[in-house]
Design a protein around this motif. Structure first.
Motif, mmCIF file in Angstrom:
data_model
loop_
_atom_site.group_PDB
_atom_site.id
_atom_site.type_symbol
_atom_site.label_atom_id
_atom_site.label_comp_id
_atom_site.label_asym_id
_atom_site.label_seq_id
_atom_site.Cartn_x
_atom_site.Cartn_y
_atom_site.Cartn_z
ATOM 1 N N ARG A 92 0.835 -1.210 0.000
ATOM 2 C CA ARG A 92 0.000 0.000 0.000
ATOM 3 C C ARG A 92 0.866 1.255 0.000
ATOM 4 N N ALA A 93 1.884 1.217 0.866
ATOM 5 C CA ALA A 93 2.762 2.386 0.996
ATOM 6 C C ALA A 93 3.516 2.639 -0.306
ATOM 7 N N MET A 94 4.019 1.574 -0.948
ATOM 8 C CA MET A 94 4.751 1.748 -2.204
ATOM 9 C C MET A 94 3.811 2.214 -3.312
ATOM 10 N N ARG A 96 1.240 4.160 -2.839
ATOM 11 C CA ARG A 96 1.081 5.614 -2.591
ATOM 12 C C ARG A 96 2.321 6.362 -3.059
ATOM 13 N N PHE A 97 3.499 5.774 -2.871
ATOM 14 C CA PHE A 97 4.745 6.398 -3.305
ATOM 15 C C PHE A 97 4.732 6.623 -4.809
ATOM 16 N N TRP A 98 4.377 5.596 -5.576
ATOM 17 C CA TRP A 98 4.390 5.728 -7.038
ATOM 18 C C TRP A 98 3.338 6.720 -7.524
ATOM 19 N N LYS A 100 2.317 9.334 -5.889
ATOM 20 C CA LYS A 100 2.846 10.660 -5.559
ATOM 21 C C LYS A 100 3.937 11.042 -6.564
ATOM 22 N N PHE A 101 4.778 10.065 -6.915
ATOM 23 C CA PHE A 101 5.856 10.296 -7.886
ATOM 24 C C PHE A 101 5.264 10.711 -9.231
ATOM 25 N N GLU A 104 3.834 14.355 -8.723
ATOM 26 C CA GLU A 104 4.777 15.448 -8.445
ATOM 27 C C GLU A 104 5.913 15.534 -9.449
#
Lengths: 214, 224
Positions: A92-94, A96-98, A100-101, A104
């Motif tokens: 889940r966290a990864m 969200r990371f992608w 966001k990437f 942004e």
């Protein structure tokens, strides 16, 4: 489950489209309400006074803004549809990371690479190439970023998958080619030809007209 | 939840407010971790290996799995160590907290930091923008003990830099952004925040922060 309205529906915004995808994935019935950005409705100003932008989801009279925040909200509230984010906390966290990437780095850089001029454009082209390389690596060996099915990152990457090739064509700036990004190229085709996604994307001709005038 | 064999590491830089957020989150949840200091101006192979995409700190490493981005790390901590929740459990409240957390980063932080890195008209605009964004946060704060209510929550951690770092930035840049008389809710919140036991003991020294940011301002002004 209560009344659901989507401000910005029936439009051309990739950010609104993300929310539409999430709602349709979960089989949520909603009322799309078109917004004129030059003449913002009282409903928009009431429910997103800070940014005054679409999309805004209004659920049971309460407004939620920011496309990816809305998608997470939809995933949490409508548990009976297919999950949009993975259940495992690290996955889940990864995810969200992608997402966001993509928001942004990828979207901003690729938009500027197509629509700006001179030095800014050259710099943005370089930044785009660097950013897209990471996405290329991430999609390798997977049908969608979400695995076998469309997930949060695929939804976040809708601009890359559909809007960007159209803008690229209109502006004559090639960013994603089959030679440079074979895996991303393959994902783009799978994504845009997926029956579910196809049914939700705005018409190519309408988008071409919009970008010609920008 | 399987018990971790490799433990929890946090790779950070002493003065990074993003790293501080994660440290506070871990302290609030009582998570034991090993802190690894990284010189961000002279990156080690470790940092390039665990965060090849952005190369930035903080990076959490849990069970050998690396995770960057402070707001994402905080959400991860909340999901794995679900006691003492930082985010509300209710979906709508959660969405609101995420909205204001994003606002704190993209609007408050960006404008305040720009005021340190600029001068003249650009700085004036940055200060004006920062004040405008703080007006939103003042309203949002609403006179409660914390943004999270009675306990520190996700938005408090994301806004935390305002309580102890912004005053240093204001001094370095010779500007006023958070005037206590104009922002009574935020002024009270600042004291509550820095006095909290999980926050208090771990803040960098003011004079060290001043020297560091003064140096950063000089570097940025030379680039203009």
């Amino acid at each position: 489950m209560g009344e659901v309205k989507l401000l910005g529906g029936l439009g051309f915004s990739p950010y609104v489209n993300r929310v539409e995808m999430a709602l349709k994935l979960k089989g949520v019935e909603y009322e799309p309400i078109a917004e004129d950005v030059k003449n913002k409705s009282p409903l928009l100003l009431q429910h997103n006074p800070v940014h005054k932008k679409v999309p805004v989801l209004i659920h049971n009279g309460k407004g939620i803004a920011e496309s990816l925040i809305i998608v997470e909200y939809i995933d949490q509230v409508w548990q009976e549809g297919p999950p949009i984010l993975p259940k495992d906390p690290y996955q889940r966290a990864m995810t969200r990371f992608w997402a966001k990437f993509i928001d942004e780095k990828c979207i901003i850089a690729t938009w500027k690479a197509c629509c700006s001029t001179g030095e800014e454009q050259e710099k943005s082209k370089e930044e785009s190439m660097e950013a897209l390389k990471f996405l290329e690596d991430e999609i390798k060996g997977k049908k969608f970023f979400g695995g076998e099915n469309i997930g949060f990152v695929d939804i976040a990457a809708n601009f890359i998958g559909y809007w960007l090739p159209i803008i690229s064509e209109v502006k004559g700036v090639q960013l994603i080619t089959e030679e440079k990004f074979p895996n991303l190229w393959r994902w783009m085709n799978d994504y845009c030809n997926d029956n579910f996604v196809k049914g939700i994307l705005p018409s190519k001709d309408a988008l071409v007209e919009r970008f010609k005038s920008k | 939840m399987e018990k971790s064999n490799k433990g929890v590491q946090l790779v950070g830089f002493w003065v990074s407010p993003f790293v501080h957020r994660v440290k506070w989150g871990m302290k609030l949840k009582g998570i034991e971790f090993e802190y690894i200091e990284e010189d961000v101006f002279n990156r080690s192979p470790l940092l390039s290996q665990i965060n090849p995409v952005t190369g930035k700190v903080p990076v959490l490493v849990h069970d050998g799995n690396p995770l960057p981005e402070s707001s994402i790390i905080l959400e991860y901590l909340d999901e794995v160590w679900s006691h003492a929740p930082l985010l509300p459990l209710d979906a709508y409240q959660r969405a609101q907290a995420r909205f204001w957390a994003t606002f704190a980063d993209q609007k408050v932080f960006e404008s305040a930091w720009l005021s340190v890195c600029s001068k003249g008209e650009i700085q004036e605009k940055a200060v004006k923008d920062a004040i405008g964004h703080l007006e939103r946060m003042e309203e949002q704060q609403g006179g409660r003990r914390f943004f999270g209510g009675d306990t520190i929550g996700h938005v408090d951690l994301m806004m935390g830099f305002v309580a102890y770092m912004l005053p240093v930035w204001e001094e370095v840049a010779a500007v006023t952004i958070l005037d206590a008389s104009k922002f009574p809710n935020l002024a009270a919140w600042k004291s509550n925040f820095v006095d909290h036991p999980a926050i208090k003991g771990d803040l960098p020294f003011k004079d060290e922060m001043f020297t560091y940011f003064q140096g950063r301002r000089e570097v940025h002004l030379q680039r203009i």
